[in-house]
Design an enzyme around this catalytic site. Structure first.
Site, PDB file in Angstrom:
ATOM      1  CG  PHE A   7      48.503  33.196  50.057  1.00  0.00           C
ATOM      2  CD1 PHE A   7      48.090  34.508  49.876  1.00  0.00           C
ATOM      3  CD2 PHE A   7      48.661  32.390  48.949  1.00  0.00           C
ATOM      4  CE1 PHE A   7      47.855  35.002  48.602  1.00  0.00           C
ATOM      5  CE2 PHE A   7      48.426  32.871  47.674  1.00  0.00           C
ATOM      6  CZ  PHE A   7      48.022  34.188  47.499  1.00  0.00           C
ATOM      7  CG  ASP A  31      54.447  31.130  51.590  1.00  0.00           C
ATOM      8  OD1 ASP A  31      55.253  31.928  51.062  1.00  0.00           O
ATOM      9  OD2 ASP A  31      53.362  30.820  51.053  1.00  0.00           O
ATOM     10  CE1 TYR A  80      53.341  37.152  42.422  1.00  0.00           C
ATOM     11  CE2 TYR A  80      54.275  35.186  41.435  1.00  0.00           C
ATOM     12  CZ  TYR A  80      53.286  35.794  42.169  1.00  0.00           C
ATOM     13  OH  TYR A  80      52.240  35.047  42.661  1.00  0.00           O
ATOM     14  CE  LYS A  81      53.500  37.487  46.836  1.00  0.00           C
ATOM     15  NZ  LYS A  81      52.316  37.958  46.081  1.00  0.00           N
ATOM     16  NE  ARG A  97      47.964  43.154  50.036  1.00  0.00           N
ATOM     17  CZ  ARG A  97      48.455  42.039  49.499  1.00  0.00           C
ATOM     18  NH1 ARG A  97      48.888  41.063  50.276  1.00  0.00           N
ATOM     19  NH2 ARG A  97      48.481  41.880  48.190  1.00  0.00           N
TER      20      ARG A  97
END
Length: 407
Positions: free
Chosen positions: A125, A194, A219-220, A366
């Site tokens: 990422f 991560d 927030y996911k 995705r």
């Protein structure tokens, strides 16, 4: 039995089915982007109203004590800890994932005297790589990248830290945390994970894997809201030696002594910096409580079942897409990623039909599976929409090929 009939049969048997009613989901929308931004728990509205009207509005500054605002980073962190296989006193909810990465990378480098190399993988990422590069520009670190199957061979004597994302954001591929952490330790390196695309969606075992440090997103899958505070983990064994560079006042041993000289707190609280965002942490706490109530094992089992059922539905409709996620559901996170030269336009055509996934470069459609609020019927309907878009070439329409700022 048709796929829609089979979907409804599975929904009736789903032990998590009723939790869908505890989220705000717009009518006519199938939300497959919970791996980027989780849906809104209904209880979050009431909690934020309470914080704004009562704790802030009426309590004013007294709420730092009366409502225990000051303890929110530790309290929410302790609730996240069981979701990632950590002890309560090893986790804090604070800052952003990027800031927490910087703090922990810098702390690890200082612990590894004489070593500067941070090993990661190409395609990690971006913020993970950018934080390494920022420290490299300051002369404090050196970035080294190795393909997934070459990571262990790249763990030389100069490597200070192995930094990997547990579940790859683009493909959903999972790393073997236990094996790679052990390999890092064997080479004298530390390991930082991560968990942004893992926490809240699947079991994570930081203590069992002997991980040194970890960060993650609020927030996911934790449904903490846009820009929600992140979290960090520091193994208990490092609480004395880990010195983070952002020596803000709340990381002080006695912040309200207001001393001129900095003395770090004894435990993981030394990883704090500035004043915690009370509204964001209060919203995040609701999402964390809800995930804990549903149970990670049940969520992960449903996630795997949803993704496999979508593949069955696509196959039944004759849809053939290039799957870049691992074929084995046990080797991937809570998503499916497909490669197609028109993936962006396809994603926009799906969104126009109310099926919200997202796009990632290069050419990746995705689809994320937040099992807390998705149904098997949603999978059958997604397959139908995707088949119709591909067959009619609906994605060729001009409006679906105009790039937005956020993809």
């Amino acid at each position: 039995m048709t796929t829609i009939e089979e979907a409804r049969r599975r929904d009736e048997a789903d032990p998590l089915h009723d939790y869908r009613e505890r989220f705000h989901l717009p009518k006519g929308v199938i939300y497959l982007d919970g791996n980027s931004l989780g849906a809104l728990p209904l209880a979050t509205r009431d909690r934020l109203k309470e914080v704004v009207d009562e704790e802030w509005g009426h309590g004013l500054i007294r709420s730092w004590n009366d409502a225990n605002w000051i303890d929110l980073p530790s309290r929410v962190g302790a609730k996240i800890a069981p979701l990632i296989g950590a002890q309560a006193h090893e986790v804090l909810a604070c800052d952003s994932t990027s800031v927490n990465l910087f703090k922990l990378i810098a702390a690890a480098l200082k612990m590894q005297s004489g070593r500067k190399v941070i090993l990661s993988e190409p395609g990690n990422f971006p913020t993970d790589l950018y934080m390494i590069q920022g420290l490299q520009q300051q002369g404090l670190a050196e970035q080294r990248l190795a393909a997934p199957d070459e990571i262990e061979a790249a763990l030389g004597e100069d490597v200070a830290l192995l930094l990997l994302t547990h579940t790859h954001y683009r493909t959903g591929r999972k790393h073997d945390m236990a094996r790679l952490t052990a390999a890092a330790h064997e080479a004298g390196a530390l390991a930082l994970w991560d968990l942004s695309h893992s926490c809240g969606a699947m079991p994570v075992h930081l203590n069992e894997c002997d991980a040194d440090f970890a960060v993650g997103c609020g927030y996911k899958y934790l449904n903490g809201g846009p820009g929600a505070p992140a979290f960090l983990y520091a193994a208990e064994k490092h609480h004395i030696d880990a010195e983070q560079p952002l020596t803000g006042w709340l990381g002080h041993k006695q912040p309200f002594a207001f001393e001129d000289d900095y003395t770090p707190a004894a435990g993981v609280e030394r990883m704090l910096a500035g004043t915690p965002p009370i509204l964001g942490l209060s919203a995040l706490e609701v999402g964390v409580d809800l995930v804990a109530e549903m149970g990670i094992e049940r969520l992960y089992a449903k996630s795997q079942a949803l993704s496999e059922f979508l593949r069955e539905c696509l196959s039944a409709r004759g849809v053939e897409l290039d799957l870049v996620s691992p074929d084995d559901p046990s080797e991937r996170g809570s998503q499916l990623s497909f490669r197609h030269p028109e993936a962006y336009a396809i994603s926009q055509a799906l969104i126009a039909r109310g099926v919200i996934g997202d796009y990632r470069e290069p050419e990746i459609l995705r689809l994320g599976f937040a099992p807390a609020y998705l149904r098997f019927e949603d999978m059958a309907e997604t397959a139908r929409h995707l088949a119709e878009i591909l067959e009619s070439r609906e994605y060729e329409r001009a409006e679906f090929n105009e790039r937005a700022a956020v993809t």
